[in-house]
Design a protein around this motif. Structure first.
Motif, PDB file in Angstrom:
ATOM      1  N   GLN A  94       0.824  -1.206   0.000  1.00 32.26           N
ATOM      2  CA  GLN A  94       0.000   0.000   0.000  1.00 32.26           C
ATOM      3  C   GLN A  94       0.863   1.263   0.000  1.00 32.26           C
ATOM      4  N   ARG A  95       1.943   1.233   0.784  1.00 31.63           N
ATOM      5  CA  ARG A  95       2.861   2.387   0.790  1.00 31.63           C
ATOM      6  C   ARG A  95       3.525   2.552  -0.577  1.00 31.63           C
ATOM      7  N   PHE A  96       3.935   1.435  -1.180  1.00 35.53           N
ATOM      8  CA  PHE A  96       4.574   1.467  -2.494  1.00 35.53           C
ATOM      9  C   PHE A  96       3.614   2.023  -3.548  1.00 35.53           C
ATOM     10  N   ILE A  97       2.401   1.486  -3.573  1.00 38.00           N
ATOM     11  CA  ILE A  97       1.416   1.924  -4.569  1.00 38.00           C
ATOM     12  C   ILE A  97       1.099   3.402  -4.376  1.00 38.00           C
ATOM     13  N   GLY A  98       0.929   3.804  -3.112  1.00 37.41           N
ATOM     14  CA  GLY A  98       0.667   5.214  -2.832  1.00 37.41           C
ATOM     15  C   GLY A  98       1.797   6.101  -3.339  1.00 37.41           C
ATOM     16  N   GLY A  99       3.031   5.684  -3.097  1.00 33.91           N
ATOM     17  CA  GLY A  99       4.196   6.447  -3.564  1.00 33.91           C
ATOM     18  C   GLY A  99       4.265   6.512  -5.077  1.00 33.91           C
ATOM     19  N   MET A 100       3.972   5.402  -5.733  1.00 38.98           N
ATOM     20  CA  MET A 100       3.999   5.385  -7.201  1.00 38.98           C
ATOM     21  C   MET A 100       2.914   6.292  -7.776  1.00 38.98           C
ATOM     22  N   LYS A 101       1.747   6.301  -7.147  1.00 36.90           N
ATOM     23  CA  LYS A 101       0.660   7.171  -7.624  1.00 36.90           C
ATOM     24  C   LYS A 101       1.014   8.638  -7.395  1.00 36.90           C
ATOM     25  N   GLU A 102       1.714   8.932  -6.299  1.00 31.41           N
ATOM     26  CA  GLU A 102       2.179  10.303  -6.072  1.00 31.41           C
ATOM     27  C   GLU A 102       3.129  10.742  -7.173  1.00 31.41           C
ATOM     28  N   LEU A 103       3.886   9.785  -7.704  1.00 31.80           N
ATOM     29  CA  LEU A 103       4.808  10.088  -8.808  1.00 31.80           C
ATOM     30  C   LEU A 103       4.081  10.229 -10.143  1.00 31.80           C
ATOM     31  N   GLY A 104       2.791   9.896 -10.151  1.00 36.56           N
ATOM     32  CA  GLY A 104       2.002  10.072 -11.362  1.00 36.56           C
ATOM     33  C   GLY A 104       1.746   8.804 -12.160  1.00 36.56           C
ATOM     34  N   ASP A 106      -0.175   5.324 -13.130  1.00 34.53           N
ATOM     35  CA  ASP A 106      -1.478   4.688 -12.933  1.00 34.53           C
ATOM     36  C   ASP A 106      -1.261   3.197 -12.654  1.00 34.53           C
ATOM     37  N   ASN A 107      -2.353   2.493 -12.336  1.00 38.42           N
ATOM     38  CA  ASN A 107      -2.243   1.075 -11.950  1.00 38.42           C
ATOM     39  C   ASN A 107      -1.557   0.223 -13.014  1.00 38.42           C
ATOM     40  N   ASP A 108      -1.913   0.431 -14.283  1.00 38.55           N
ATOM     41  CA  ASP A 108      -1.310  -0.368 -15.362  1.00 38.55           C
ATOM     42  C   ASP A 108       0.198  -0.156 -15.429  1.00 38.55           C
ATOM     43  N   ASN A 109       0.628   1.102 -15.303  1.00 39.60           N
ATOM     44  CA  ASN A 109       2.065   1.397 -15.344  1.00 39.60           C
ATOM     45  C   ASN A 109       2.776   0.794 -14.136  1.00 39.60           C
ATOM     46  N   ILE A 110       2.135   0.847 -12.972  1.00 39.76           N
ATOM     47  CA  ILE A 110       2.739   0.280 -11.762  1.00 39.76           C
ATOM     48  C   ILE A 110       2.960  -1.221 -11.953  1.00 39.76           C
ATOM     49  N   VAL A 111       1.940  -1.914 -12.460  1.00 37.72           N
ATOM     50  CA  VAL A 111       2.046  -3.363 -12.685  1.00 37.72           C
ATOM     51  C   VAL A 111       3.155  -3.652 -13.687  1.00 37.72           C
ATOM     52  N   LYS A 112       3.232  -2.879 -14.750  1.00 36.85           N
ATOM     53  CA  LYS A 112       4.252  -3.080 -15.794  1.00 36.85           C
ATOM     54  C   LYS A 112       5.650  -2.884 -15.203  1.00 36.85           C
ATOM     55  N   ILE A 113       5.839  -1.820 -14.423  1.00 36.15           N
ATOM     56  CA  ILE A 113       7.145  -1.534 -13.827  1.00 36.15           C
ATOM     57  C   ILE A 113       7.562  -2.653 -12.874  1.00 36.15           C
ATOM     58  N   VAL A 114       6.618  -3.124 -12.055  1.00 31.39           N
ATOM     59  CA  VAL A 114       6.927  -4.204 -11.107  1.00 31.39           C
ATOM     60  C   VAL A 114       7.279  -5.477 -11.867  1.00 31.39           C
ATOM     61  N   ALA A 115       6.500  -5.808 -12.895  1.00 33.41           N
ATOM     62  CA  ALA A 115       6.765  -7.021 -13.683  1.00 33.41           C
ATOM     63  C   ALA A 115       8.154  -6.965 -14.314  1.00 33.41           C
ATOM     64  N   GLU A 116       8.510  -5.799 -14.858  1.00 32.33           N
ATOM     65  CA  GLU A 116       9.833  -5.651 -15.465  1.00 32.33           C
ATOM     66  C   GLU A 116      10.940  -5.788 -14.425  1.00 32.33           C
ATOM     67  N   SER A 117      10.731  -5.215 -13.260  1.00 30.59           N
ATOM     68  CA  SER A 117      11.733  -5.304 -12.191  1.00 30.59           C
ATOM     69  C   SER A 117      11.927  -6.729 -11.721  1.00 30.59           C
ATOM     70  N   VAL A 118      10.827  -7.464 -11.581  1.00 26.52           N
ATOM     71  CA  VAL A 118      10.922  -8.866 -11.161  1.00 26.52           C
ATOM     72  C   VAL A 118      11.650  -9.670 -12.226  1.00 26.52           C
ATOM     73  N   LYS A 119      11.321  -9.422 -13.485  1.00 24.46           N
ATOM     74  CA  LYS A 119      11.976 -10.123 -14.588  1.00 24.46           C
ATOM     75  C   LYS A 119      13.469  -9.817 -14.600  1.00 24.46           C
ATOM     76  N   ASP A 120      13.832  -8.545 -14.414  1.00 24.22           N
ATOM     77  CA  ASP A 120      15.245  -8.148 -14.387  1.00 24.22           C
ATOM     78  C   ASP A 120      15.971  -8.819 -13.221  1.00 24.22           C
ATOM     79  N   GLU A 121      15.319  -8.862 -12.070  1.00 26.88           N
ATOM     80  CA  GLU A 121      15.944  -9.481 -10.902  1.00 26.88           C
ATOM     81  C   GLU A 121      16.156 -10.975 -11.120  1.00 26.88           C
ATOM     82  N   GLN A 122      15.178 -11.638 -11.726  1.00 21.36           N
ATOM     83  CA  GLN A 122      15.326 -13.065 -12.020  1.00 21.36           C
ATOM     84  C   GLN A 122      16.487 -13.292 -12.978  1.00 21.36           C
ATOM     85  N   GLY A 123      16.613 -12.432 -13.969  1.00 20.92           N
ATOM     86  CA  GLY A 123      17.714 -12.546 -14.930  1.00 20.92           C
ATOM     87  C   GLY A 123      19.057 -12.366 -14.256  1.00 20.92           C
TER      88      GLY A 123
END
Length: 134
Positions: A94-104, A106-123
């Motif tokens: 909730q804190r993360f999502i709130g912070g991301m929304k403060e940065l501007g 939206d939900n779709d972008n937040i999900v995309k950014i998280v998915a990319e980060s997880v993929k990068d970390e796995q790599g």
């Protein structure tokens, strides 16, 4: 044990959160003895009444249990520990999502950014084991 105290949150809550974190990360295992009021008060340089209140709240929440003459112990209930872990994860999200929304974002972008980060970390993890031939 060292805790950086935040002036915006009661100390007993900060200590509770710290102890819960120790439990969910396995540093304090199920059924393990929790340091005494005196030990923690001395170590953290805090009034023993504050530690006592912390322990009372942990007991009220079912996180700790008191055994007369022996001290306080982490609950042995795995379900309770998992519940605490999920609650802490939810708060963090909730804190993360709130912070991301403060940065501007939206939900779709937040999900995309998280998915990319997880993929990068796995790599990175998969790549870290390579190239170590003798």
């Amino acid at each position: 044990m060292t805790i950086e105290f935040d002036n915006n949150l009661p100390i007993y809550l900060q200590i509770m959160n710290y102890i819960k974190l120790q439990i969910v990360t396995g540093k304090l295992g199920p059924g393990e003895k929790i340091p005494s009021v005196r030990e923690l008060a001395s170590e953290l340089k805090i009034n023993p009444n504050t530690i006592q209140r912390t322990f009372q709240e942990l007991e009220r929440e079912g996180v700790a249990e008191s055994k007369r003459g022996l001290g306080r112990f982490v609950t042995s209930e795995d379900e309770k520990i998992m519940s605490i872990k999920k609650e802490m994860a939810s708060d963090l999200l909730q804190r993360f999502i709130g912070g991301m929304k403060e940065l501007g974002f939206d939900n779709d972008n937040i999900v995309k950014i998280v998915a990319e980060s997880v993929k990068d970390e796995q790599g990175e993890k998969e790549g870290s084991g390579r190239g170590t031939t003798a």
